[in-house]
Design an enzyme around this catalytic site. Sequence first.
Site, PDB file in Angstrom:
ATOM      1  N   ALA A 236       0.776  -1.230  -0.045  1.00 56.54           N
ATOM      2  CA  ALA A 236      -0.382  -0.654  -0.135  1.00 56.54           C
ATOM      3  C   ALA A 236       0.370   1.065  -0.144  1.00 56.54           C
ATOM      4  O   ALA A 236       2.195   1.071   0.735  1.00 56.54           O
ATOM      5  CB  ALA A 236      -1.209   0.188   1.474  1.00 56.54           C
ATOM      6  N   LYS A 237       0.190   2.077  -0.280  1.00 59.28           N
ATOM      7  CA  LYS A 237       1.066   3.610  -0.428  1.00 59.28           C
ATOM      8  C   LYS A 237       1.645   3.883   1.153  1.00 59.28           C
ATOM      9  O   LYS A 237       2.867   4.056   1.032  1.00 59.28           O
ATOM     10  CB  LYS A 237       0.002   4.660  -1.040  1.00 59.28           C
ATOM     11  CG  LYS A 237      -0.056   4.764  -2.626  1.00 59.28           C
ATOM     12  CD  LYS A 237      -0.773   6.583  -2.650  1.00 59.28           C
ATOM     13  CE  LYS A 237      -2.677   5.347  -1.802  1.00 59.28           C
ATOM     14  NZ  LYS A 237      -2.967   6.384  -1.648  1.00 59.28           N
TER      15      LYS A 237
END
Length: 292
Positions: A236-237
């Site tokens: 995920a970011k």
Amino acid sequence: MSVTGRYAPSPTGAMHLGNARTALLAWLHSRAQGGRHLLRIEDLDTGRVRPGAADLIERDLLWLGLDWDAGYRQSERLDLYASALERLDTYPCTCTRREIQAAMQASASAPHGPEAVYPGTCAAAAPADPNRPAAQRWRVPDATICVEDGWSNETLCQYLPGEVGDFVLRRNDGVYAYHLAVVVDDAEMQVTDVVRGADLLPSTPRQVALQRALGYATPRYFHVPLMTDFRGERLAKRGGAPSLEALRESGASPRRLLAALALSLGWNVPPEVSAHELLPCYRELTMYEKHF
Ligand code: GLU
Ligand code: ZN
């Protein structure tokens, strides 16, 4: 039969590598079969949409060479969702999250699945306070719905009343639910093949139930396992994975990035490839190899 596929991102932020992998597989799946490929921006949840993100996604996709034949934005299609909602057996619900939690704890039936199931508080009686804004919930049929994934060949069955419950089709702030919009759009756009992240597999049986209630055909489903880092954690970011925008702006080569994505799928490719050059590779994969 001709194939129509789509990539349907939510413009809530920058694309990262996991999104790019799903986008690539969706594009390869459509194009390898000589099919149409659509881009549908799922921008209904106004609270989560980030300004400019949709344009950024389009730029990132074109940078990777993942083109589309027609583009749509869900925010421009509200009339379609409204008329579909009218055809379904729904009821207003004014329960707050806290009230639902309390009702679930009070009832002896603990949730069976991983998901909280709405206990049906408002199903029989009209909401107590007509001034509170109401969500619309669908009275789910008393049925078990099974779906088969076209890649893994695994079947997922869910008993709707017990495992899903009456779910929201329009929130109390007027926003149409993703499940309704996706079903209406896939039918309306004559999508035959849905390629999307594996996080949506548990949502598929309820979407198939909506398709049946609305008289729509059910497309084939192909779920892409989520990309994990070397520790097996979901990419995920927040985990520090670079956005495509950052990669593009730092002068990274899209051909190298595509090769890295293909490698992450276990495909044997040269260090630089184009999306088009991956088409024969995708076509040659057997079902077994598409297990990723
Ligand atoms: N918009 C959804 C997402 O970005 C995907 C919907 C779909 O492919 O069915 O997670
Ligand atoms: Zn309620």
